[in-house]
Design a protein around this motif. Structure first.
Motif, PDB file in Angstrom:
ATOM      1  N   HIS A   1    -120.865  58.380  37.647  1.00  0.00           N
ATOM      2  CA  HIS A   1    -120.589  58.855  39.001  1.00  0.00           C
ATOM      3  C   HIS A   1    -119.282  57.938  39.158  1.00  0.00           C
ATOM      4  O   HIS A   1    -118.909  57.112  38.867  1.00  0.00           O
ATOM      5  N   PRO A   2    -117.722  58.690  39.090  1.00  0.00           N
ATOM      6  CA  PRO A   2    -116.601  57.952  39.475  1.00  0.00           C
ATOM      7  C   PRO A   2    -116.597  57.061  40.266  1.00  0.00           C
ATOM      8  O   PRO A   2    -115.515  55.976  40.182  1.00  0.00           O
ATOM      9  N   GLU A   3    -117.536  57.255  41.299  1.00  0.00           N
ATOM     10  CA  GLU A   3    -117.127  56.408  42.281  1.00  0.00           C
ATOM     11  C   GLU A   3    -117.733  54.971  41.634  1.00  0.00           C
ATOM     12  O   GLU A   3    -117.432  54.234  42.617  1.00  0.00           O
ATOM     13  N   LEU A   4    -118.722  54.718  40.847  1.00  0.00           N
ATOM     14  CA  LEU A   4    -119.061  53.491  40.733  1.00  0.00           C
ATOM     15  C   LEU A   4    -118.467  53.082  39.768  1.00  0.00           C
ATOM     16  O   LEU A   4    -118.219  51.679  39.909  1.00  0.00           O
ATOM     17  N   ALA A   5    -117.645  53.750  39.026  1.00  0.00           N
ATOM     18  CA  ALA A   5    -117.061  53.230  37.668  1.00  0.00           C
ATOM     19  C   ALA A   5    -115.825  52.893  39.002  1.00  0.00           C
ATOM     20  O   ALA A   5    -115.071  51.170  38.495  1.00  0.00           O
ATOM     21  N   GLU A   6    -114.996  53.087  39.815  1.00  0.00           N
ATOM     22  CA  GLU A   6    -113.865  52.613  40.391  1.00  0.00           C
ATOM     23  C   GLU A   6    -114.829  51.111  40.671  1.00  0.00           C
ATOM     24  O   GLU A   6    -113.991  49.857  41.504  1.00  0.00           O
ATOM     25  N   LEU A   7    -115.496  51.072  40.979  1.00  0.00           N
ATOM     26  CA  LEU A   7    -116.068  49.757  41.797  1.00  0.00           C
ATOM     27  C   LEU A   7    -116.825  48.819  41.176  1.00  0.00           C
ATOM     28  O   LEU A   7    -116.192  47.016  40.720  1.00  0.00           O
ATOM     29  N   VAL A   8    -116.795  48.956  39.694  1.00  0.00           N
ATOM     30  CA  VAL A   8    -117.292  48.103  38.703  1.00  0.00           C
ATOM     31  C   VAL A   8    -116.741  47.428  37.875  1.00  0.00           C
ATOM     32  O   VAL A   8    -116.238  46.559  36.598  1.00  0.00           O
ATOM     33  N   LEU A   9    -114.998  49.097  37.809  1.00  0.00           N
ATOM     34  CA  LEU A   9    -114.248  48.698  36.191  1.00  0.00           C
ATOM     35  C   LEU A   9    -113.441  46.903  36.877  1.00  0.00           C
ATOM     36  O   LEU A   9    -112.775  46.489  35.900  1.00  0.00           O
ATOM     37  N   PRO A  10    -112.885  47.026  38.431  1.00  0.00           N
ATOM     38  CA  PRO A  10    -111.887  45.380  38.429  1.00  0.00           C
ATOM     39  C   PRO A  10    -112.729  44.606  37.708  1.00  0.00           C
ATOM     40  O   PRO A  10    -112.517  43.362  37.195  1.00  0.00           O
TER      41      PRO A  10
END
Length: 266
Positions: free
Chosen positions: A157-166
């Motif tokens: 889920h790319p939207e989750l990746a955006e949240l945890v990546l930073p």
């Protein structure tokens, strides 16, 4: 609580009379990783350390060094220990083990050495090699981190990746820059734990945590990989319970340890 401008939070309550247990999350993790520990460590006051830049501290800037996190955590825990009259027990998994260790050294400098240092999923300081992931693009970075387990949903889920990546990038940056400085051994007891199938560790590297203390030492092994803790939290906390003090005074009494731990090996 601040340390060099960095803020950490302590999630939980410290209004009981049992052991004061502070838990440090893994890289990319947050205080909620320990949401079940108050139930598992019944009778203890469990405080989960909240690093900046996640959950309820999402707006706070990330730490620039792992030592800054330890400075802030030591300040917060020394305050909690002084208010309750209890020396804290420190537990940390993976990156959290290093933050817990650095915090223990700083608490000792404040005459508040922990009652117990428990580390998990992390080799002893002399065996730590910094990860080399900062040069990777986001997809490759996440895939490498996912090899440890626990990021399956993020990769789907790319939207989750955006949240945890930073926060993952920030924490792995801390690990990449971290170089443990030589330090005199602590005097508190220590426990080190690992998953028997963790590809990032050797048992001898974890067992060498015994050199970080002159107190009693015990090595614990559990089935599973790097995140064995997700399935074995009940088993791990059951092993830790006999080593928890009933609530030890501040300041610490140097060189004292609780009986019952496996004698440290020479």
């Amino acid at each position: 609580m601040t340390g060099g401008g960095v803020r950490v939070g302590l999630r939980g309550t410290a209004d009981g009379s049992g052991p004061l247990v502070a838990c440090f999350p893994h890289a990319g993790g947050a205080a909620s990783a320990y949401r079940n520990w108050p139930r598992l460590l019944a009778g203890a006051d469990v405080l989960a350390v909240q690093y900046p830049g996640r959950e309820d501290r999402l707006g706070d800037p990330f730490a620039s060094t792992l030592e800054e996190l330890a400075d802030a955590a030591a300040g917060a825990l020394a305050e909690a220990a002084g208010a309750t009259g209890r020396r804290p027990v420190l537990f940390g998994h993976s990156m959290g083990a290093s933050v817990a260790y650095e915090t223990a050294l700083r608490l000792r400098d404040r005459s508040c050495e922990p009652a117990l240092l428990a580390v998990s999923g992390r080799p002893a300081p002399a065996h730590q090699a910094p990860p080399r992931l900062s040069h990777l693009d986001d997809r490759a970075f996440l895939e490498r981190v996912a090899e440890l387990g626990g990021l399956e949903d993020v990769l789907r889920h790319p939207e989750l990746a955006e949240l945890v990546l930073p926060q993952l990038r920030a924490d792995y940056g801390l690990l990449e820059a971290y170089r443990p400085a030589p330090a005199a051994p602590l005097s508190c007891p220590a426990v080190a734990a690992l998953g028997s199938e963790d590809p990032t560790l050797t048992e001898s590297g974890v067992a060498d945590w015994q050199t970080a203390t002159s107190g009693a030492f015990r090595l614990l092994r559990f089935p599973g990989g790097h995140f064995y803790l997700r399935d074995a939290a009940a088993s791990l906390t059951a092993e830790l319970l006999p080593h928890l003090p009933p609530g030890m005074p501040v300041p610490a009494a140097p060189g004292r340890s609780r009986p019952g731990g496996t004698p440290r090996r020479s």
